[in-house]
Design a protein around this motif. Structure first.
Motif, PDB file in Angstrom:
ATOM      1  N   CYS A  53       0.836  -1.213   0.000  1.00 18.11           N
ATOM      2  CA  CYS A  53       0.000   0.000   0.000  1.00 18.11           C
ATOM      3  C   CYS A  53       0.865   1.255   0.000  1.00 18.11           C
ATOM      4  O   CYS A  53       1.894   1.326   0.671  1.00 18.11           O
ATOM      5  CB  CYS A  53      -0.923  -0.006   1.215  1.00 18.11           C
ATOM      6  SG  CYS A  53      -2.020   1.420   1.251  1.00 18.11           S
ATOM      7  N   CYS A  74      -8.948   0.898   0.490  1.00 15.09           N
ATOM      8  CA  CYS A  74      -7.911   1.864   0.125  1.00 15.09           C
ATOM      9  C   CYS A  74      -7.899   2.021  -1.404  1.00 15.09           C
ATOM     10  O   CYS A  74      -8.013   1.041  -2.127  1.00 15.09           O
ATOM     11  CB  CYS A  74      -6.539   1.404   0.606  1.00 15.09           C
ATOM     12  SG  CYS A  74      -5.218   2.517   0.071  1.00 15.09           S
ATOM     13  N   CYS A  79      -3.114  -0.622  -4.271  1.00 20.62           N
ATOM     14  CA  CYS A  79      -4.270  -1.389  -3.782  1.00 20.62           C
ATOM     15  C   CYS A  79      -5.314  -1.585  -4.875  1.00 20.62           C
ATOM     16  O   CYS A  79      -5.896  -2.665  -4.999  1.00 20.62           O
ATOM     17  CB  CYS A  79      -4.897  -0.703  -2.564  1.00 20.62           C
ATOM     18  SG  CYS A  79      -3.898  -0.878  -1.072  1.00 20.62           S
TER      19      CYS A  79
HETATM   20 ZN   LIG Z   1      -3.388   1.298  -0.515  1.00 22.25          ZN
END
Ligand SMILES: [Zn+2]
Length: 348
Positions: A53, A74, A79
């Motif tokens: 991420c 997210c 992501c």
């Molecule tokens: Zn992320």
């Protein structure tokens, strides 16, 4: 990922994974074991996101994931790519047909010989790893013996004894729990709009598997499951104790034949009958604890007519049949014998 990309009732696995991320001590290989439909693959995908991420701290990634209601998705570049299955360094290996073949593991080895394209941590998810044939298993062992850099392998399977011990010993083992009936009920009520009674029946039949519960409530299946239960109980005349043994034998045989037609739902159908018989026993002591609440009238009636001893014998007959079927016994013969035992009433 499915719309239910949530991880439920997996406190221990999440604690372990969070600890790896927190301490930066991510093992080369993880083995996720547990029954179908408890979130092993979803967790593997989440872990891949946590490792890569671009906007959150890795260790904070799983926080709050136990709450099905909150959307904490997210939307960073990494992501989004992982979720849509378009990340070049998140590699998924699944059975092709019945097996994971050696050619699949060889091509994986070729990919792993190169550096990751863009990921901080490349993640290989081998789903249903028990489907590896021995040669594929041995090829994978070579990969585990010389782990490639910036790469983690995650194997998922039902139990560790499905795999070569040499593979298991090179993985950090994480066990996933069956999902509690209560959690399944909550999801079925909150997300699928089932009423509480139906949710309770389906949650019980799903035996801890979210994917199974969801497949039973697909629009086409939902009504059919409740109808199927009525059909099973009616056909066996379970709601009319005393009638059962008076039916002609030929109708039992026809019932066994009908049951044997649908192999996919057979074990579940037998579970339905067991849950009804169990309710008849439970009703005698704690009527409020029965599962099939909408059938309370016929359960009450049956509990007055049938002795606990008989009911247990009938449940046992179903268990024996289920075991036999799993072990490959002749389906029709097994079911015919079982139906006869269900119909049998001791003469006083
Ligand atoms: Zn992320």
């Amino acid at each position: 990922m499915s719309k239910f990309a949530v991880i439920i009732d997996q406190k221990k696995p999440i604690q372990l994974l969070t600890a790896f991320l927190q301490h930066g001590t991510i093992p080369n290989a993880l083995l996720f074991t547990g029954m179908e439909g408890v979130g092993k693959r979803t967790t593997a995908m989440m872990f891949a996101m946590a490792c890569n991420c671009l906007s959150k701290e890795p260790w904070s990634f799983f926080q709050g994931k136990n709450q099905a209601t909150k959307d904490r998705t997210c939307y960073c570049k990494a992501c989004v790519k992982i979720r849509s299955g378009n990340h070049p360094d998140i590699i998924q290996v699944k059975p092709s047909g019945a097996y994971i073949k050696i050619a699949q593991i060889r091509s994986l080895r070729d990919i792993l010989a190169m550096k990751p394209y863009e990921a901080r941590m490349r993640v290989v998810i081998i789903s249903d790893a028990r489907a590896m044939n021995p040669s594929a298993g041995n090829a994978l062992l070579k990969v585990l013996e010389e782990p490639p850099g910036r790469t983690i392998l995650i194997l998922t399977t039902i139990q560790s004894s499905d795999l070569l011990p040499t593979i298991v010993s090179r993985c950090q083992h994480i066990r996933f729990n069956p999902i509690s009936c209560k959690s399944l009920e909550d999801i079925l009520v909150d997300k699928e709009g089932l009423d509480y009674d139906d949710a309770k029946i389906i949650a019980t039949l799903a035996k801890g598997s979210l994917s199974k519960a969801l497949s039973m409530v697909k629009p086409d299946n939902r009504v059919s499951w409740i109808n199927r239960r009525s059909w099973l109980i009616k056909t066996l005349s379970l709601d009319m104790p005393g009638q059962l043994s008076r039916q002609p034998v030929v109708s039992f045989l026809a019932f066994a034949a009908e049951l044997s037609k649908n192999k996919e739902t057979l074990q579940d159908s037998l579970d339905v009958i067991k849950s009804w018989l169990r309710d008849v026993i439970v009703y005698k002591h704690c009527p409020e604890k029965i599962i099939n609440k909408d059938l309370i009238d016929n359960i009450q009636h049956a509990s007055q007519k049938l002795a606990t001893r008989e009911l247990i014998a009938k449940i046992e007959a179903i268990r024996t049949a289920q075991k036999g079927i799993k072990a490959g016994a002749n389906l029709r013969l097994t079911l015919e014998a079982m139906v006869m035992q269900l119909a049998y009433e001791p003469q006083n």
